[in-house]
Write a protein that holds these residues in place. Structure first.
Motif, short mmCIF file in Angstrom:
data_model
loop_
_atom_site.label_atom_id
_atom_site.label_comp_id
_atom_site.label_asym_id
_atom_site.label_seq_id
_atom_site.Cartn_x
_atom_site.Cartn_y
_atom_site.Cartn_z
N ILE B 16 0.81 -1.22 0.00
CA ILE B 16 0.00 0.00 0.00
C ILE B 16 0.85 1.28 0.00
O ILE B 16 0.58 2.18 -0.79
N PRO B 17 1.93 1.37 0.81
CA PRO B 17 2.72 2.60 0.74
C PRO B 17 3.28 2.87 -0.65
O PRO B 17 3.29 4.03 -1.10
N PHE B 18 3.66 1.81 -1.36
CA PHE B 18 4.21 2.01 -2.70
C PHE B 18 3.12 2.43 -3.67
O PHE B 18 3.37 3.23 -4.58
N ALA B 45 -6.80 6.30 -4.60
CA ALA B 45 -8.01 5.70 -4.02
C ALA B 45 -7.88 4.19 -3.97
O ALA B 45 -8.33 3.55 -3.01
N ALA B 46 -7.26 3.59 -5.01
CA ALA B 46 -7.14 2.14 -5.04
C ALA B 46 -6.35 1.63 -3.83
O ALA B 46 -6.68 0.58 -3.27
N ILE B 49 -8.76 1.68 -1.03
CA ILE B 49 -9.82 0.69 -1.21
C ILE B 49 -9.29 -0.71 -0.88
O ILE B 49 -9.97 -1.52 -0.23
N LEU B 50 -8.03 -0.98 -1.31
CA LEU B 50 -7.41 -2.26 -0.96
C LEU B 50 -7.36 -2.42 0.56
O LEU B 50 -7.68 -3.48 1.10
N TYR B 51 -6.99 -1.33 1.24
CA TYR B 51 -6.96 -1.35 2.70
C TYR B 51 -8.34 -1.65 3.27
O TYR B 51 -8.48 -2.47 4.19
N GLY B 52 -9.34 -1.01 2.67
CA GLY B 52 -10.71 -1.21 3.15
C GLY B 52 -11.20 -2.63 2.94
O GLY B 52 -11.88 -3.21 3.78
N ILE B 53 -10.82 -3.23 1.76
CA ILE B 53 -11.25 -4.60 1.48
C ILE B 53 -10.63 -5.55 2.50
O ILE B 53 -11.28 -6.48 2.99
N LEU B 54 -9.36 -5.31 2.85
CA LEU B 54 -8.65 -6.26 3.71
C LEU B 54 -9.00 -6.10 5.18
O LEU B 54 -9.12 -7.07 5.90
N PHE B 55 -9.14 -4.85 5.62
CA PHE B 55 -9.26 -4.63 7.07
C PHE B 55 -10.63 -4.14 7.48
O PHE B 55 -10.84 -3.79 8.64
#
Lengths: 192, 145
Positions: B16-18, B45-46, B49-55
């Motif tokens: 995510i940081p990258f 945003a992606a 969103i990835l963070y939101g999907i996982l956590f």
């Protein structure tokens, strides 16, 4: 014909064949989860095609929006509704098929009038494009012509696009932005 | 369910940081290479969103409260249209960046930079908002009580 031209032609044909196969699979499959994944692949193939056409900015957008965000949003929709498509009656399917073929034939007929791809005498290469290509660096100091056209020469259009995105998000917020209360009252079927 | 997918979670956390860094690169390097505000906003945003999907949505909303995304949503278009108004106040036409600086080319560079920043901000906020709106809803099919 040089090797370069032949290999790029091969790449074009291969990509278009893949896109065709993906489109047919999307139309035939009933499992909507697979359909969403396949439409993401379709977008990615489209993005690759744009790269072959040297339209990297468009390819970038297609890969990010078409393959990325819309896939996630479609999956979100599937999670809310259902991941199985209902079968449509054959008669209606036949009408839809005939309509699609007719419209497709009209579109293909329309492309026959278009100038050949890369034709130097095509209108697109004459109107304002030479000026953008020749003078945008001196006038705006921005080496990427696409950015110069988008943000400066066509600033009004991009402003409009930004407002469209803003409006879309507002619309979603108004429609489904508030989390629904878990308890539903007896009449609340249409209270969405 | 996602709590058990440990590889997915850890790899994504590293990525995510990258993703966010790449989005910033696309945003500020759009003048020189492919990219610009729109693509950068989507990529930024992606990452979230990835963070939101996982956590989970709750964790995402603690990082990005809804007042914050709404603020971004509105300030992006405000920055864009504000640049146009600023150009008018400085004696030019709407969205005519030439007058923003003493040197017209510098004015254009400044105007394009600001406008792209506005686009990026709005697109980022719009994508996160739409994702959260969809993810925050319950299934529509009627439930048995």
């Amino acid at each position: 014909m040089s090797v370069d031209v032949i290999s790029s032609d091969l790449l074009n044909v291969a990509l278009l064949v893949f896109m065709g196969i993906t489109a047919v699979a999307v139309a035939r499959l009933r499992n909507l989860f697979a359909v969403v994944m396949l439409s993401g692949i379709y977008s990615l193939l489209g993005a690759t095609l744009y790269v072959v056409l040297d339209a990297v900015d468009v390819a970038f957008t297609e890969a990010a929006v078409g393959a990325g965000i819309s896939t996630v949003l479609m999956l979100g929709t599937l999670a809310l509704t259902t991941s199985r498509e209902k079968a449509t009656p054959t008669a209606r399917a036949r009408t839809a098929m005939a309509l699609s073929v007719a419209i497709g034939a009209v579109l293909i007929y329309a492309t026959l009038d278009m100038p050949l791809f890369g034709d130097p005498s095509a209108p697109i290469n004459h109107h304002v494009v030479p000026r953008y290509l020749d003078e945008s660096l001196e006038e705006t100091g921005v080496p990427n012509v696409v950015t110069a056209v988008l943000a400066s020469y066509r600033g009004y259009d991009t402003l409009g696009e930004t407002f469209v995105i803003f409006t879309a998000a507002c619309g979603v917020l108004v429609l489904i932005g508030r989390p629904r209360r878990r308890k539903t009252d007896g009449t609340g079927a249409s209270k969405a | 369910m996602m709590h058990r997918k440990i590889i997915l979670r850890i790899v994504s956390k590293q990525l995510i940081p990258f993703i966010l860094l790449f989005a910033l690169y696309v945003q500020w390097h759009g003048d020189f290479g492919p990219g610009g505000g729109f693509q950068a906003g989507v990529i930024f945003a992606a990452g979230f969103i990835l963070y939101g999907i996982l956590f989970g949505l709750g964790t995402l909303r603690r990082v990005l409260p809804s007042w914050f995304t709404r603020l971004c949503l509105a300030s992006g278009v405000l920055i864009y249209s504000g640049v146009g108004v600023a150009a008018m106040l400085m004696g030019g036409q709407y969205l005519d960046y030439d007058v923003l600086s003493d040197d017209p080319v510098h004015g254009q560079e400044l105007g394009i930079l600001l406008v792209e920043a506005g686009v990026g901000l709005t697109v980022f906020a719009a994508m996160v908002t739409i994702f959260c709106a969809f993810a925050g809803r319950d299934r529509v099919t009627p439930r048995k009580n």
